[in-house]
Motif scaffolding. Sequence first.
Motif, PDB file in Angstrom:
ATOM      1  N   ILE A   3       0.861  -1.177   0.000  1.00  0.00           N
ATOM      2  CA  ILE A   3       0.000   0.000   0.000  1.00  0.00           C
ATOM      3  C   ILE A   3       0.900   1.231   0.000  1.00  0.00           C
ATOM      4  O   ILE A   3       1.806   1.355   0.824  1.00  0.00           O
ATOM      5  CB  ILE A   3      -0.911   0.036   1.247  1.00  0.00           C
ATOM      6  CG1 ILE A   3      -1.756  -1.236   1.359  1.00  0.00           C
ATOM      7  CG2 ILE A   3      -1.774   1.295   1.256  1.00  0.00           C
ATOM      8  CD1 ILE A   3      -2.783  -1.422   0.277  1.00  0.00           C
ATOM      9  N   HIS A   4       0.657   2.132  -0.939  1.00  0.00           N
ATOM     10  CA  HIS A   4       1.360   3.412  -1.015  1.00  0.00           C
ATOM     11  C   HIS A   4       0.387   4.483  -0.513  1.00  0.00           C
ATOM     12  O   HIS A   4      -0.633   4.747  -1.148  1.00  0.00           O
ATOM     13  CB  HIS A   4       1.773   3.734  -2.451  1.00  0.00           C
ATOM     14  CG  HIS A   4       2.774   2.783  -3.010  1.00  0.00           C
ATOM     15  ND1 HIS A   4       2.465   1.488  -3.356  1.00  0.00           N
ATOM     16  CD2 HIS A   4       4.076   2.947  -3.282  1.00  0.00           C
ATOM     17  CE1 HIS A   4       3.549   0.892  -3.828  1.00  0.00           C
ATOM     18  NE2 HIS A   4       4.547   1.760  -3.795  1.00  0.00           N
ATOM     19  N   HIS A   5       0.693   5.054   0.635  1.00  0.00           N
ATOM     20  CA  HIS A   5      -0.120   6.102   1.257  1.00  0.00           C
ATOM     21  C   HIS A   5       0.546   7.419   0.875  1.00  0.00           C
ATOM     22  O   HIS A   5       1.580   7.788   1.427  1.00  0.00           O
ATOM     23  CB  HIS A   5      -0.136   5.868   2.773  1.00  0.00           C
ATOM     24  CG  HIS A   5      -0.907   6.855   3.570  1.00  0.00           C
ATOM     25  ND1 HIS A   5      -2.264   7.037   3.441  1.00  0.00           N
ATOM     26  CD2 HIS A   5      -0.494   7.717   4.550  1.00  0.00           C
ATOM     27  CE1 HIS A   5      -2.659   7.954   4.317  1.00  0.00           C
ATOM     28  NE2 HIS A   5      -1.599   8.388   4.987  1.00  0.00           N
ATOM     29  N   ILE A   6      -0.028   8.111  -0.114  1.00  0.00           N
ATOM     30  CA  ILE A   6       0.581   9.277  -0.727  1.00  0.00           C
ATOM     31  C   ILE A   6      -0.057  10.544  -0.159  1.00  0.00           C
ATOM     32  O   ILE A   6      -1.288  10.658  -0.129  1.00  0.00           O
ATOM     33  CB  ILE A   6       0.390   9.242  -2.258  1.00  0.00           C
ATOM     34  CG1 ILE A   6       0.975   7.934  -2.812  1.00  0.00           C
ATOM     35  CG2 ILE A   6       0.987  10.479  -2.922  1.00  0.00           C
ATOM     36  CD1 ILE A   6       0.473   7.577  -4.192  1.00  0.00           C
ATOM     37  N   ILE A   7       0.786  11.473   0.286  1.00  0.00           N
ATOM     38  CA  ILE A   7       0.293  12.726   0.845  1.00  0.00           C
ATOM     39  C   ILE A   7       0.990  13.882   0.142  1.00  0.00           C
ATOM     40  O   ILE A   7       2.217  13.940   0.085  1.00  0.00           O
ATOM     41  CB  ILE A   7       0.551  12.820   2.358  1.00  0.00           C
ATOM     42  CG1 ILE A   7       0.012  11.581   3.062  1.00  0.00           C
ATOM     43  CG2 ILE A   7      -0.076  14.090   2.935  1.00  0.00           C
ATOM     44  CD1 ILE A   7       0.481  11.436   4.480  1.00  0.00           C
ATOM     45  N   LEU A   8       0.200  14.797  -0.399  1.00  0.00           N
ATOM     46  CA  LEU A   8       0.710  16.018  -1.002  1.00  0.00           C
ATOM     47  C   LEU A   8       0.319  17.168  -0.090  1.00  0.00           C
ATOM     48  O   LEU A   8      -0.854  17.320   0.258  1.00  0.00           O
ATOM     49  CB  LEU A   8       0.118  16.229  -2.396  1.00  0.00           C
ATOM     50  CG  LEU A   8       0.308  15.072  -3.372  1.00  0.00           C
ATOM     51  CD1 LEU A   8      -0.378  15.391  -4.697  1.00  0.00           C
ATOM     52  CD2 LEU A   8       1.779  14.767  -3.571  1.00  0.00           C
ATOM     53  N   TYR A   9       1.298  17.959   0.322  1.00  0.00           N
ATOM     54  CA  TYR A   9       1.079  19.040   1.267  1.00  0.00           C
ATOM     55  C   TYR A   9       1.074  20.381   0.556  1.00  0.00           C
ATOM     56  O   TYR A   9       1.946  20.651  -0.256  1.00  0.00           O
ATOM     57  CB  TYR A   9       2.199  19.079   2.311  1.00  0.00           C
ATOM     58  CG  TYR A   9       2.295  17.836   3.161  1.00  0.00           C
ATOM     59  CD1 TYR A   9       1.637  17.762   4.370  1.00  0.00           C
ATOM     60  CD2 TYR A   9       3.069  16.755   2.764  1.00  0.00           C
ATOM     61  CE1 TYR A   9       1.736  16.634   5.175  1.00  0.00           C
ATOM     62  CE2 TYR A   9       3.176  15.623   3.548  1.00  0.00           C
ATOM     63  CZ  TYR A   9       2.510  15.567   4.755  1.00  0.00           C
ATOM     64  OH  TYR A   9       2.611  14.450   5.533  1.00  0.00           O
ATOM     65  N   ARG A  10       0.104  21.225   0.898  1.00  0.00           N
ATOM     66  CA  ARG A  10       0.082  22.607   0.440  1.00  0.00           C
ATOM     67  C   ARG A  10       0.259  23.462   1.698  1.00  0.00           C
ATOM     68  O   ARG A  10      -0.614  23.503   2.553  1.00  0.00           O
ATOM     69  CB  ARG A  10      -1.219  22.953  -0.261  1.00  0.00           C
ATOM     70  CG  ARG A  10      -1.206  24.356  -0.845  1.00  0.00           C
ATOM     71  CD  ARG A  10      -2.490  24.748  -1.541  1.00  0.00           C
ATOM     72  NE  ARG A  10      -2.877  23.745  -2.515  1.00  0.00           N
ATOM     73  CZ  ARG A  10      -4.133  23.593  -2.947  1.00  0.00           C
ATOM     74  NH1 ARG A  10      -5.098  24.347  -2.488  1.00  0.00           N
ATOM     75  NH2 ARG A  10      -4.422  22.672  -3.832  1.00  0.00           N
TER      76      ARG A  10
END
Length: 117
Positions: A3-10
């Motif tokens: 499982i790839h838990h991807i988080i993009l932060y702004r």
Amino acid sequence: MTIHHIILYRFKPEATQEQRQSVEDSARSLASQIPAIQGIVAGKTVYNPLGHGFDIGTASLIVSTTRMINKTALGVIFLFESAVKLDEYRPHKAHIDYQAFTAPYLEDKLIFDIETA
């Protein structure tokens, strides 16, 4: 299966470079605190015109006429061996503390989980 838990932060515009770096450093430290995490990949984003604002920051450097490297936007990928391990991670105290720590610096975040063989 992974499982790839991807988080993009702004980040908020007022977040300092030191605060932004502390978000990345804190994310990287979660692997030593949460046994369910199999691995972490983190880094600054490379500009993409389809980034929907998650790759825009205050310190973009022009690399060419069509590409920019952003030194302030952040992406993190947490790796888990199964959905069960991801479910162990979500309520973990270190994860909850991380969310509370980072919240004042973030304008938004996008979370996307994918499963690979």
